[in-house]
Design an enzyme around this catalytic site. Sequence first.
Site, PDB file in Angstrom:
ATOM      1  N   GLY A 104       0.784  -1.372   0.011  1.00 54.29           N
ATOM      2  CA  GLY A 104       0.019   0.059   0.220  1.00 54.29           C
ATOM      3  C   GLY A 104       0.777   1.259   0.061  1.00 54.29           C
ATOM      4  O   GLY A 104       0.381   2.245  -0.418  1.00 54.29           O
ATOM      5  N   GLU A 107       1.521   1.924  -3.553  1.00 52.11           N
ATOM      6  CA  GLU A 107       0.455   2.242  -4.167  1.00 52.11           C
ATOM      7  C   GLU A 107       0.169   3.816  -3.889  1.00 52.11           C
ATOM      8  O   GLU A 107      -0.447   4.417  -4.778  1.00 52.11           O
ATOM      9  CB  GLU A 107      -0.816   1.552  -3.686  1.00 52.11           C
ATOM     10  CG  GLU A 107      -0.767  -0.113  -4.331  1.00 52.11           C
ATOM     11  CD  GLU A 107      -1.903  -0.770  -4.022  1.00 52.11           C
ATOM     12  OE1 GLU A 107      -2.230  -1.507  -4.941  1.00 52.11           O
ATOM     13  OE2 GLU A 107      -2.009  -1.176  -2.698  1.00 52.11           O
ATOM     14  N   GLU A 127       2.482  -8.524  -2.013  1.00 52.87           N
ATOM     15  CA  GLU A 127       1.352  -9.177  -1.500  1.00 52.87           C
ATOM     16  C   GLU A 127       1.423 -10.428  -1.821  1.00 52.87           C
ATOM     17  O   GLU A 127       0.657 -11.458  -1.032  1.00 52.87           O
ATOM     18  CB  GLU A 127       0.075  -8.294  -2.012  1.00 52.87           C
ATOM     19  CG  GLU A 127      -0.146  -7.149  -1.389  1.00 52.87           C
ATOM     20  CD  GLU A 127       0.743  -5.629  -2.395  1.00 52.87           C
ATOM     21  OE1 GLU A 127       0.576  -4.552  -1.901  1.00 52.87           O
ATOM     22  OE2 GLU A 127       1.432  -6.053  -3.024  1.00 52.87           O
TER      23      GLU A 127
END
Length: 563
Positions: A104, A107, A127
């Site tokens: 994340g 991201e 992930e």
Amino acid sequence: MGANGTVHFERRESVALLTTDNAPVNLLSAGVREGFAAALARAQADEAIRIIVITGAGQAFIAGADISEFGVTSAAPSLDELFGLIEACTKPIVAAINGVALGGGMEVALCCDYRVAAPQARLGLPEVKLGLLPGGGGTQRLPRVIGPVPALELILSGELISADEAARLGLVDTIIDGEPGELVTGAIAHANSLVATRAPSRKIRDDNSRIAAARGNQQLFVEAYQRATRRMPNRFALEMIVQCVEAAVNEADFEAGLEVERSCFRQCVQHPQHAALKHLFFAERSCGKVPGLDRSVAARSLARALVFASPKTEALAAKLDKARVEVVTVEGPSHAIEASTLDGIDLLVAADPEPLALLANQLPPETTLALILAEGATLDASAAKTGRPGRAVGLTLAPSGRLLEVARAEATEADALQSIMQLGKRLRTIAVSCRPGPASASASASIGARIHAAARRELDTLLAVGVPAARLRRCLASVGLAVELEDAPAPGTPDETASKLSDGELLERCLEAWSREARRVVDEGLAHRPSDIDVICVHGYGFPELLGGPLHWSSTRPAAQNS
């Protein structure tokens, strides 16, 4: 700072500096997400602010989402909502990547208009190692930044890349050299130059230039999937990742691709492989914690080891040497060792404790004694024979070479145990402590060896009653469990009932042998935690990680769920 992190807001002339602060690695917990939402709104509303810089406190940019929140209702804004807020901001945003940007965190950087990095930064989307995929738009944005082929490689492998590699791929715009603290200064200077040139917002979602050439090229995705499955067989998330990147390339618009990603992410979260890998993730982080151990006692750095040469000590000696521990190997009896050889020895490794008693008065008092026990020996009795029971610790290096079982005698002193647990990290192994007491290192010399032997006996039983070795290998390989079995018929009486078992029933019987013995170990109190046993079996003895360990696997069976 809130219990689960925050974001600090600092105004520097026309630049708003937003710093994530959620020690130790700045996870995107609820407090950080709330802090981002408030800081972005404040920067957006301030007309004097022309550009926004996002960075992280400490050594990390943002190390990912908080996986403890997966599968539960979390506080607003959600990750998707946060990424939407970043992307919707009308003022250009620069990600100043000061350390690790994972999952994340990467991201977040992908949602920003510009990205700069410190030389020590590392980026990645790991992930897949938890049976998941980047669920915050990573599968849609990354191909638009670096192209679908390198994006697939990065997401399917889960590996991290350096700042230099990220710059080569075009993932970061520039690397800012200098001391770690100089990144923010350089990032703000970069932001001011963007303001001076009236640089526009640059939204990845609107840029299809890097994916257009791959549209309709199905072979690209087939080959990427085949490469990935050779590295990580039987992994459900790989297929989902390929579907998502394919959607990024071929779907009509960005939102349609995001919808595919959301659907695939939900499937991954609900898949049993994610539950197994998540279980192991937390188990690996708890297995080094020894209940009742005084944490104020510092571990000693073990720099010089004396190893009594034997087949049992050979593998550990090689690991010590590779970890740059100075290893002195002796092959004769202990009374023949010159006194000068013992100078500075802070670790002694031996399979036989009795000769060590002759050295007890010659060794430095802080020397740790690592005993690799013989069949049937108990650690307390062996430790007593050394003449220095307080310094004795039992060790078993698992066949994989990736796991170290550490058994504590009744008299073992805290710093001796701490030193060995710390040594495990230097050896690049997972160190797992067994419970103290005479039973902690009995007959099989280790928990893992005992459980593995029980599983092997079950295989031998099945071979003896006529189940073909090739069939057993095929059944076990279907879950990633490799075993060596002779193809010649094993001596025994054929059992027609066993030959009628389905492949699924055979597999269940083999795996149950692991879990049955593991439960006995739990009942006997030999492990600090049941999850420690799963770590030992997976990382030391080849139990499939996608099943989470024998006890986790057993807990997922219908009988366990109904009990």
